[in-house]
Design an enzyme around this catalytic site. Structure first.
Site, mmCIF file in Angstrom:
data_model
loop_
_atom_site.group_PDB
_atom_site.id
_atom_site.type_symbol
_atom_site.label_atom_id
_atom_site.label_comp_id
_atom_site.label_asym_id
_atom_site.label_seq_id
_atom_site.Cartn_x
_atom_site.Cartn_y
_atom_site.Cartn_z
ATOM 1 N N PHE A 124 1.130 -1.436 0.088
ATOM 2 C CA PHE A 124 0.403 0.380 -0.156
ATOM 3 C C PHE A 124 0.736 1.199 -0.224
ATOM 4 C CE2 PHE A 124 -1.998 3.253 1.964
ATOM 5 C CZ PHE A 124 -3.294 3.625 1.041
ATOM 6 N N ASP A 209 9.081 1.937 1.161
ATOM 7 C CA ASP A 209 8.229 3.216 2.248
ATOM 8 C C ASP A 209 8.766 2.597 3.725
ATOM 9 O OD1 ASP A 209 5.527 3.994 3.281
ATOM 10 O OD2 ASP A 209 4.657 3.677 1.263
ATOM 11 N N LYS A 238 2.387 9.721 8.290
ATOM 12 C CA LYS A 238 2.104 8.916 9.681
ATOM 13 C C LYS A 238 2.813 9.323 10.962
ATOM 14 C CE LYS A 238 -0.803 5.137 7.663
ATOM 15 N NZ LYS A 238 -0.353 4.682 6.694
HETATM 16 C C1 PLP Z 1 -0.622 5.516 5.225
HETATM 17 C C2 PLP Z 1 0.533 4.944 4.543
HETATM 18 C C3 PLP Z 1 0.276 5.331 3.148
HETATM 19 C C4 PLP Z 1 -0.669 6.676 2.767
HETATM 20 O O1 PLP Z 1 -0.688 7.742 3.913
HETATM 21 P P1 PLP Z 1 -1.101 9.050 3.929
HETATM 22 O O2 PLP Z 1 -1.228 9.809 4.346
HETATM 23 O O3 PLP Z 1 -2.953 7.717 3.934
HETATM 24 O O4 PLP Z 1 -1.786 9.308 2.281
HETATM 25 C C5 PLP Z 1 1.481 4.971 2.130
HETATM 26 N N1 PLP Z 1 2.091 4.075 2.552
HETATM 27 C C6 PLP Z 1 2.174 3.599 3.701
HETATM 28 C C7 PLP Z 1 2.542 2.213 3.742
HETATM 29 C C8 PLP Z 1 0.700 3.269 4.665
HETATM 30 O O5 PLP Z 1 0.974 2.824 5.282
#
Ligand code: PLP
Length: 387
Positions: A124, A209, A238
């Site tokens: 994700f 990420d 986050k």
């Molecule tokens: C939450 C998340 C995102 C997206 O972040 P947003 O602030 O919702 O755009 C991308 N990568 C990972 C691994 C995430 O957990």
């Protein structure tokens, strides 16, 4: 717009690891706004930092120098492999920056044909058109037209498949060291080391990420430290703002060589309010002893979850995760389990692969961990009676 399947509860106040809903009921928060409220709710240091900045300057634009960005970028550089940072407002934006950076890196070096990104199934990366294509989850792409081109996908953990998919057009590999939304799937350190070696051989950039894993979640400031693998690019969001919206794309000077003036921008990115809070989050999480405590508390939670799985095997199948990023694989729809936990006063978050995520604030106490385990065990006992 009805884009969320919202739980029928509204939280109106928080302190530490507790949340109060509008009926006055108290909940124990083991979701932390999906790994965001890293210091819990209304942490006095963050309240002070945000309030002081709010009385001084809110916004001035990236047309000018922003001292808070120099401060936070300097802290992040001192704490990581990175030399430079770009600040945005969210995780998806941080990943968009990483994707653009990878393509520019090669274009600026005379290799514009190297623009493809290899990513992994179950990942994700956000909800923009670019990051949806990067993750390649068909459910999230459905109905939005053709996916943005330029992304290839290998099974998570399959090094040989990754090696086959990296070709003369590959600019970078994008990977979560622990897939969060995908179900708290921890990458084997050997897999990450193999991706590093593959990037070294081919000149592709390794991009991690760490939007969900970063800022202490796994017991290390960044999850890749635990695997002993240094990326060229890392995205954060986050937890970085402890609840204030902020994202960052960090990179080595070499990786970011194509990001020249005018190549990327954000109106709000690196706003003084966000930077004041991020600086305080980083100072708190890197204070002596903080991450050692996260690791010890994470071990306690993991041991308790292992015991829970052993005691309630009709409902729970396995535990996975590291530090305070833990997942409980269920034998039923995780949304049902999350709802049952919530009715019993424990807030958690569902994930793919039938997993319930446990992501408490990193300041969670041993007593609160034990309380959460007792709630989960009670739900396990009752759901056996119902079955
Ligand atoms: C939450 C998340 C995102 C997206 O972040 P947003 O602030 O919702 O755009 C991308 N990568 C990972 C691994 C995430 O957990």
């Amino acid at each position: 717009m009805p884009t969320y399947a919202r739980a029928p509860v509204a939280f109106v106040r928080g302190a530490g690891c507790r949340l109060w809903d509008r009926e006055g009921r108290v909940h124990l928060d083991f979701a932390a706004g999906i790994a965001v409220n890293v210091l819990g709710h209304a942490h006095p240091r963050l309240v002070r930092a945000l309030t002081a900045q709010a009385e001084t300057l809110w916004h001035c634009s990236n047309l000018f120098e922003v001292p808070g960005q120099e401060d936070v970028a300097g802290r992040l550089a001192a704490l990581s492999f990175a030399d430079v940072a770009f600040f945005g407002n969210s995780g998806a934006e941080a990943n968009e920056c990483a994707i653009k950076l990878a393509r520019r890196h090669h274009a600026a070096a005379g290799r514009p044909e190297r623009w493809r990104i290899l990513a992994f199934e179950g990942s994700f990366h956000g909800r923009t058109l670019g990051t949806l294509a990067a993750a390649g989850n068909p459910k999230n792409l459905h109905g939005f037209g053709p996916a943005a081109p330029g992304f290839d996908h290998a099974p998570f953990g399959a090094l040989a498949a990754a090696e086959r998919l990296v070709g003369p057009e590959t600019a970078a590999i994008l990977v979560e060291p622990v897939q969060g939304d995908g179900g708290v799937r921890v990458a084997d350190p050997a897999f990450l080391a193999g991706l590093r070696a593959l990037c070294d051989r081919t000149g592709a950039l390794l991009m991690m990420d760490e939007i969900q894993t970063g800022i202490g979640r796994t017991g290390r400031l960044f999850a890749h430290e635990g695997a002993g693998v240094r990326p060229d690019v890392m995205t954060l969001a986050k937890a970085l703002g402890g609840g204030f919206p902020v994202g960052a794309c960090l990179a080595t000077r070499h990786a970011a060589a194509g990001m020249t003036a005018g190549s990327h921008a954000s109106t709000f990115g690196g706003n003084p309010l966000a930077m004041a809070v991020a600086a305080e989050v980083l100072a708190t999480v890197t204070a002596p002893g903080f991450l050692e405590t996260v690791r010890a508390t994470g071990d306690r939670l993991a041991a308790g979850l292992d015991a829970l799985v052993a005691a309630r095997p009709h409902l729970f199948e396995a535990r996975r995760g590291m530090g305070l990023m833990q997942g409980l694989r269920c034998r039923t729809d995780p949304a049902v389990v999350v709802a049952a936990f919530r009715d019993a006063g424990l807030v958690t978050a569902p994930a793919q692969d039938r997993v319930v995520r446990l992501l408490p604030p990193l300041i969670v106490s041993d007593a609160e961990v034990d309380e959460a385990l007792a709630i989960m065990d009670g739900v396990g006992a009752r759901m056996r009676l119902a079955a």
